[in-house]
Design an enzyme around this catalytic site. Structure first.
Site, PDB file in Angstrom:
ATOM      1  N   GLU A  54       0.800  -1.220   0.000  1.00 45.50           N
ATOM      2  CA  GLU A  54       0.000   0.000   0.000  1.00 45.50           C
ATOM      3  C   GLU A  54       0.837   1.276   0.000  1.00 45.50           C
ATOM      4  O   GLU A  54       1.847   1.356   0.691  1.00 45.50           O
ATOM      5  CB  GLU A  54      -0.913  -0.009   1.227  1.00 45.50           C
ATOM      6  N   LYS A  56       0.600   4.869   1.316  1.00 41.35           N
ATOM      7  CA  LYS A  56      -0.198   5.504   2.372  1.00 41.35           C
ATOM      8  C   LYS A  56       0.687   6.507   3.112  1.00 41.35           C
ATOM      9  O   LYS A  56       1.659   6.123   3.746  1.00 41.35           O
ATOM     10  CB  LYS A  56      -0.673   4.391   3.324  1.00 41.35           C
ATOM     11  N   LYS A 116      -8.084   2.698  -3.046  1.00 44.27           N
ATOM     12  CA  LYS A 116      -8.463   2.548  -1.634  1.00 44.27           C
ATOM     13  C   LYS A 116      -9.169   3.834  -1.229  1.00 44.27           C
ATOM     14  O   LYS A 116      -8.553   4.879  -1.110  1.00 44.27           O
ATOM     15  CB  LYS A 116      -7.207   2.311  -0.796  1.00 44.27           C
ATOM     16  N   GLU A 165     -14.761  -5.177   1.980  1.00 49.53           N
ATOM     17  CA  GLU A 165     -14.127  -5.242   3.298  1.00 49.53           C
ATOM     18  C   GLU A 165     -15.169  -5.403   4.396  1.00 49.53           C
ATOM     19  O   GLU A 165     -16.134  -4.650   4.464  1.00 49.53           O
ATOM     20  CB  GLU A 165     -13.329  -3.963   3.538  1.00 49.53           C
ATOM     21  N   ASN A 186     -10.876  -6.829   7.709  1.00 47.34           N
ATOM     22  CA  ASN A 186     -10.024  -5.790   8.292  1.00 47.34           C
ATOM     23  C   ASN A 186      -9.742  -6.144   9.747  1.00 47.34           C
ATOM     24  O   ASN A 186     -10.660  -6.262  10.551  1.00 47.34           O
ATOM     25  CB  ASN A 186     -10.722  -4.431   8.199  1.00 47.34           C
ATOM     26  N   GLU A 216      -6.524  -7.817   5.977  1.00 47.72           N
ATOM     27  CA  GLU A 216      -6.067  -6.429   5.861  1.00 47.72           C
ATOM     28  C   GLU A 216      -5.750  -5.830   7.224  1.00 47.72           C
ATOM     29  O   GLU A 216      -6.444  -6.103   8.197  1.00 47.72           O
ATOM     30  CB  GLU A 216      -7.176  -5.554   5.248  1.00 47.72           C
ATOM     31  N   SER A 217      -4.741  -4.994   7.250  1.00 47.98           N
ATOM     32  CA  SER A 217      -4.374  -4.183   8.420  1.00 47.98           C
ATOM     33  C   SER A 217      -3.710  -4.976   9.541  1.00 47.98           C
ATOM     34  O   SER A 217      -4.066  -6.117   9.813  1.00 47.98           O
ATOM     35  CB  SER A 217      -5.580  -3.453   9.015  1.00 47.98           C
TER      36      SER A 217
END
Length: 263
Positions: A54, A56, A116, A165, A186, A216-217
């Site tokens: 990603e 970010k 995103k 998500e 997530n 994710e995350s």
């Protein structure tokens, strides 16, 4: 009002403003509008690493992460590292991103790009297509069942893939529709920002097999990925872990090399 609610209120205002400035016909005239999307879901199914890296700059939970890289440096580094795809944050107010970042990424690499974003309107999907995205993100926490269905159908009509998500079973149950390609869990609660891999583990067996599973995350180690693979996860979205270093591409390269050795 929690942070997610605030973001959505701002996003709806932003979309109204953008619609008044840039007509749909201008988006449809983009050179990228007729481009065939590159499939992230196929890349993930055929990959040993499954890394979605990603771009970010900052986030509401961590403030500034990194403003030192150009978009081109980051995405080219990710592509040469062997990432399956790249997630590009396009929200300005909370994440320091923009649609220009997506455009620069598309001009720099030839792997799947995810826009995103907090999508609440078809207009944002047209923007994604016009700026070179191959897939969009829909967040179940901020959309109704009907919105998930209609927005995912609209994305598919433009040839884009859809990553949905979710964060809990209730969100998952309302979201299942054939027009999704990937379902991402997530690990960060968007309302409290608490992070736990247990979210991915608990929901894994509820996700139908026809959808590619993405976690994710909060993924910062190879051990975490190897812990999740037996649960059927094929994709792992990592941003902060690479972006907070002095060289995001180099960090991604080293991570993927180690992961492929140990998987």
């Amino acid at each position: 009002m929690n942070i997610l609610d605030r973001i959505i209120v701002d996003k709806k205002r932003e979309v109204i403003l953008k619609k008044s400035i840039i007509p749909v016909s201008q988006l449809e005239a983009s050179v990228f509008f007729g481009k065939k999307a590159i499939s992230l879901s196929n890349n993930l199914r055929n990959s040993n690493s499954g890394i979605i890296a990603e771009h970010k700059r900052r986030s509401p939970s961590k403030a500034e992460i990194n403003y030192g890289f150009t978009v081109e440096e980051v995405v080219k580094g990710y592509e040469s590292a062997g990432a399956c795809g790249i997630s590009v944050l396009t929200d300005g107010k909370y994440f320091g991103g923009s649609l220009d970042d997506l455009l620069l990424a598309r001009a720099s690499v030839n792997i799947p790009l995810l826009r995103k974003e907090f999508i609440v309107d078809e207009y944002q999907i047209l923007e994604a297509k016009a700026h070179g995205a191959d897939l969009i993100l829909l967040i179940a926490a901020v959309l109704t069942r009907e919105e998930i269905k209609s927005l995912s159908e609209f994305a598919k009509s433009l040839g884009l893939e859809v990553l949905l998500e979710v964060h809990n079973q209730e969100e998952l149950e309302k979201s299942i529709t054939p027009t999704l390609d990937m379902i991402g869990v997530n690990n960060r609660n968007l309302k409290t920002f608490e992070v736990s891999l247990d979210f991915s583990k608990q929901l894994a067996h509820q996700i139908p097999d026809e959808f590619v599973k993405v976690s994710e995350s909060g993924i910062s180690s190879i051990d975490a990925i190897n812990e999740l693979k037996p649960y059927g996860y094929k994709g792992f979205l990592i941003g902060e872990n690479f972006m907070k270093t002095d060289n995001a591409g180099k960090a991604a390269t080293e991570f993927i090399e180690k992961l492929e050795v140990r998987s």
